[in-house]
Write a protein that holds these residues in place. Sequence first.
Motif, PDB file in Angstrom:
ATOM      1  N   ALA A  48       0.842  -1.207   0.000  1.00 27.05           N
ATOM      2  CA  ALA A  48       0.000   0.000   0.000  1.00 27.05           C
ATOM      3  C   ALA A  48       0.875   1.255   0.000  1.00 27.05           C
ATOM      4  N   ALA A  49       1.956   1.224   0.784  1.00 28.64           N
ATOM      5  CA  ALA A  49       2.841   2.394   0.892  1.00 28.64           C
ATOM      6  C   ALA A  49       3.515   2.701  -0.447  1.00 28.64           C
ATOM      7  N   LYS A  50       3.993   1.654  -1.132  1.00 25.31           N
ATOM      8  CA  LYS A  50       4.613   1.863  -2.448  1.00 25.31           C
ATOM      9  C   LYS A  50       3.648   2.571  -3.390  1.00 25.31           C
ATOM     10  N   LYS A  51       2.389   2.115  -3.358  1.00 21.76           N
ATOM     11  CA  LYS A  51       1.384   2.705  -4.256  1.00 21.76           C
ATOM     12  C   LYS A  51       1.075   4.152  -3.866  1.00 21.76           C
ATOM     13  N   ALA A  52       1.043   4.423  -2.561  1.00 21.36           N
ATOM     14  CA  ALA A  52       0.755   5.799  -2.109  1.00 21.36           C
ATOM     15  C   ALA A  52       1.891   6.735  -2.508  1.00 21.36           C
ATOM     16  N   LEU A  53       3.132   6.261  -2.392  1.00 20.84           N
ATOM     17  CA  LEU A  53       4.285   7.089  -2.785  1.00 20.84           C
ATOM     18  C   LEU A  53       4.278   7.334  -4.287  1.00 20.84           C
ATOM     19  N   ALA A  54       3.989   6.275  -5.051  1.00 19.58           N
ATOM     20  CA  ALA A  54       3.943   6.430  -6.511  1.00 19.58           C
ATOM     21  C   ALA A  54       2.833   7.406  -6.893  1.00 19.58           C
ATOM     22  N   ASP A  55       1.708   7.302  -6.199  1.00 22.36           N
ATOM     23  CA  ASP A  55       0.569   8.199  -6.462  1.00 22.36           C
ATOM     24  C   ASP A  55       0.961   9.656  -6.192  1.00 22.36           C
ATOM     25  N   ALA A  56       1.739   9.857  -5.113  1.00 21.76           N
ATOM     26  CA  ALA A  56       2.172  11.222  -4.771  1.00 21.76           C
ATOM     27  C   ALA A  56       3.328  11.671  -5.661  1.00 21.76           C
ATOM     28  N   GLY A  57       4.015  10.726  -6.286  1.00 24.26           N
ATOM     29  CA  GLY A  57       5.169  11.055  -7.109  1.00 24.26           C
ATOM     30  C   GLY A  57       6.397  11.431  -6.293  1.00 24.26           C
ATOM     31  N   ILE A  58       6.541  10.812  -5.104  1.00 19.23           N
ATOM     32  CA  ILE A  58       7.729  11.090  -4.291  1.00 19.23           C
ATOM     33  C   ILE A  58       8.483   9.786  -3.989  1.00 19.23           C
ATOM     34  N   GLN A  59       9.719   9.943  -3.539  1.00 15.02           N
ATOM     35  CA  GLN A  59      10.578   8.801  -3.210  1.00 15.02           C
ATOM     36  C   GLN A  59      10.445   8.461  -1.727  1.00 15.02           C
ATOM     37  N   HIS A 116       5.260  -5.440  18.241  1.00 15.28           N
ATOM     38  CA  HIS A 116       4.519  -4.470  19.055  1.00 15.28           C
ATOM     39  C   HIS A 116       4.674  -3.069  18.484  1.00 15.28           C
ATOM     40  N   ARG A 117       5.901  -2.772  18.009  1.00 16.22           N
ATOM     41  CA  ARG A 117       6.170  -1.439  17.454  1.00 16.22           C
ATOM     42  C   ARG A 117       6.031  -1.531  15.934  1.00 16.22           C
ATOM     43  N   PHE A 118       4.803  -1.689  15.472  1.00 12.86           N
ATOM     44  CA  PHE A 118       4.592  -1.978  14.049  1.00 12.86           C
ATOM     45  C   PHE A 118       5.181  -0.889  13.164  1.00 12.86           C
ATOM     46  N   SER A 119       5.062   0.386  13.581  1.00 15.95           N
ATOM     47  CA  SER A 119       5.547   1.480  12.733  1.00 15.95           C
ATOM     48  C   SER A 119       7.072   1.395  12.582  1.00 15.95           C
ATOM     49  N   ILE A 120       7.741   0.921  13.631  1.00 11.64           N
ATOM     50  CA  ILE A 120       9.200   0.803  13.590  1.00 11.64           C
ATOM     51  C   ILE A 120       9.596  -0.404  12.733  1.00 11.64           C
ATOM     52  N   ALA A 121       8.897  -1.522  12.956  1.00  8.64           N
ATOM     53  CA  ALA A 121       9.164  -2.717  12.142  1.00  8.64           C
ATOM     54  C   ALA A 121       8.888  -2.414  10.669  1.00  8.64           C
ATOM     55  N   PHE A 122       7.829  -1.653  10.420  1.00  8.98           N
ATOM     56  CA  PHE A 122       7.494  -1.286   9.045  1.00  8.98           C
ATOM     57  C   PHE A 122       8.634  -0.488   8.398  1.00  8.98           C
ATOM     58  N   SER A 123       9.141   0.494   9.132  1.00  3.93           N
ATOM     59  CA  SER A 123      10.187   1.352   8.555  1.00  3.93           C
ATOM     60  C   SER A 123      11.428   0.549   8.192  1.00  3.93           C
ATOM     61  N   GLU A 124      11.788  -0.395   9.066  1.00  3.85           N
ATOM     62  CA  GLU A 124      12.933  -1.265   8.755  1.00  3.85           C
ATOM     63  C   GLU A 124      12.651  -2.086   7.492  1.00  3.85           C
ATOM     64  N   TYR A 125      11.455  -2.694   7.442  1.00  5.61           N
ATOM     65  CA  TYR A 125      11.029  -3.548   6.323  1.00  5.61           C
ATOM     66  C   TYR A 125      11.032  -2.763   5.016  1.00  5.61           C
ATOM     67  N   PHE A 126      10.633  -1.496   5.120  1.00  2.45           N
ATOM     68  CA  PHE A 126      10.468  -0.638   3.943  1.00  2.45           C
ATOM     69  C   PHE A 126      11.779   0.056   3.575  1.00  2.45           C
ATOM     70  N   GLY A 127      12.757  -0.018   4.492  1.00  2.00           N
ATOM     71  CA  GLY A 127      14.061   0.570   4.199  1.00  2.00           C
ATOM     72  C   GLY A 127      14.111   2.071   4.370  1.00  2.00           C
ATOM     73  N   ILE A 128      13.485   2.571   5.440  1.00  2.00           N
ATOM     74  CA  ILE A 128      13.566   4.011   5.733  1.00  2.00           C
ATOM     75  C   ILE A 128      13.884   4.228   7.208  1.00  2.00           C
ATOM     76  N   GLN A 129      14.394   5.404   7.526  1.00  2.00           N
ATOM     77  CA  GLN A 129      14.754   5.736   8.909  1.00  2.00           C
ATOM     78  C   GLN A 129      14.111   7.073   9.279  1.00  2.00           C
ATOM     79  N   PRO A 130      12.819   7.024   9.618  1.00  2.00           N
ATOM     80  CA  PRO A 130      12.095   8.272   9.892  1.00  2.00           C
ATOM     81  C   PRO A 130      12.569   8.935  11.186  1.00  2.00           C
TER      82      PRO A 130
END
Lengths: 401, 132
Positions: free
Chosen positions: A43-54, A72-86
């Motif tokens: 879903a995130a890949k599609k939202a980024l593509a829709d926005a036209g950002i990296q 438990h920390r889904f947002s943190i696990a997600f960021s690692e999985y997605f390859g970002i460091q917010p």
Amino acid sequence: MSAVSKSSARNNSLRGKIAVIGIGMSPVGKVPGKSPLWLAADAAKKALADAGIQKREIDGVLSSHAMASPFHRFSIAFSEYFGIQPTFSNTLQVSGATAATMFNIGAAAIHGGLAETVLVVAGDSLLSGLTPELALRSLTESRDQQYEMPFGIPVANTFAMTAHRHMKEFGTTPEQLAQVAVTQRRHASRTPGAQQTKPITVDDVLNSGMVTTPYHKLDCSLISDGGAAFVLTSAERAKALGIERPVYLLGGAECYTHEHLFLMPSLTTTGAVESSRRAYAMAGYGAKDMDVAGVYDCFTGTVIMMLEDLGFCPKGEGGRFVADGQMTYGGQIPSNTHGGLLSFAHSGIPGSLFHFHEVIAQLRGQCGERQVADANLGLVHSLGAGFATNATTIFGTERTL
Amino acid sequence: MKKPLPAPDADTAEFWRGLRNGQLLLQHCGDCGNVQYYQQGICRNCGGENLTHRPASGRGKVHSFSVVHRAPGPAFKGDVPYAVLLVELEEGPRMISTYIGGKPDDVTFDMDVTLVCEPINDEITLPRFRRA
Ligand SMILES: [Zn+2]
């Protein structure tokens, strides 16, 4: 609210300050072999593509806990999985209303300078990642272990007792409840990818077997897999990025009235009255101005009660309002035009995000044959835990600012 | 499969002790007069800690109910159909319970009900209700 305080609320509030610039959704329904993190990432890949950002442009991530995920920390696990460091992140939990809080907190974070571009994202796999028994049990175990659980009270039962009392007080009928399911199934039949699209009748609902009175099987929402994601940023940045059809957050408000059902102030009037009152005040618009709505629909009776509490019809009139065709095309407020949790998909918190996806897509004019004509103002109401948590969000197009 | 049983905590040990002795204890606030269910360390109204336990009369009315036909997990499968009640006690507070001593379909709105203390094991007794 006086005119003065209303205008100052408008000046200092988030109204119009934040834009949704990208939306995305994973496949929904039965999606075997895909983890909650994959569903969220897709879903995130599609939202980024829709926005036209990296992805490196995302500096904030807000998410919710996934029942079928061990993290438990889904947002943190997600960021690692997605390859970002917010540099801004959290995993939020106020049941169904979490969806709205992700938008509110994300918007406040951007407005307050904690983040520039926030990804709101969730995914869960309640159908394929959990057995139905486990899915039901995880819902059950979210109830109080001393005062509710020992009596075998599923979360369905708490919603059922509110609807049951509504029937007693206002004469709402099983047929009117069923009409919500029938209407939304008709909506889902025009939504690509919806989990249930076969038309149903009021009789089908009434003959689908009792789950917990007054709810039959088809009065209850689905159990699904799926994820959704959104990109939020400031209105200025949306302009700078040249976003074609930004959708603006005009109003966002919440209300928490109780934790235990037995401390709910009234079984038939909920915190949605206050959350919507505040959201309308922030937006500077009222119920009659809304063109389209996404109304949390864990059960059919929930929709009837919410149409009342959100001000679309008087208290007690919800059943007649629905039976009269007022929640569909040509009626007062076309609601859950994608089919909602009852027919499109219900994968936990992402299920509530699907309402946001639909209303925003309607405001962007992207809904094809199910498009509501001239939709400029949309409302999403999300709630959870037997009406313990309520949140109302109002969006608008550029011309509503 | 075993049913989930309450695990009393620091706030609630006395409440569960009361049920073992056949009494449904409500907390009465000595400072503001508030009567509360469930058990807390402070008054929900005024925040005071001058709370005393008094047994409820056990009389109440069915404010709402729902008859469960599909059990929430395997532990309750053998019990369906059963009526979950939202009972409004004579003293004011509401509580969740289940109906015993009759068919679930006999339950009606605002029906008068009476407390029945049902021992589950040596520690836990559950408060249930029958028709008054
Ligand atoms: Zn007090």
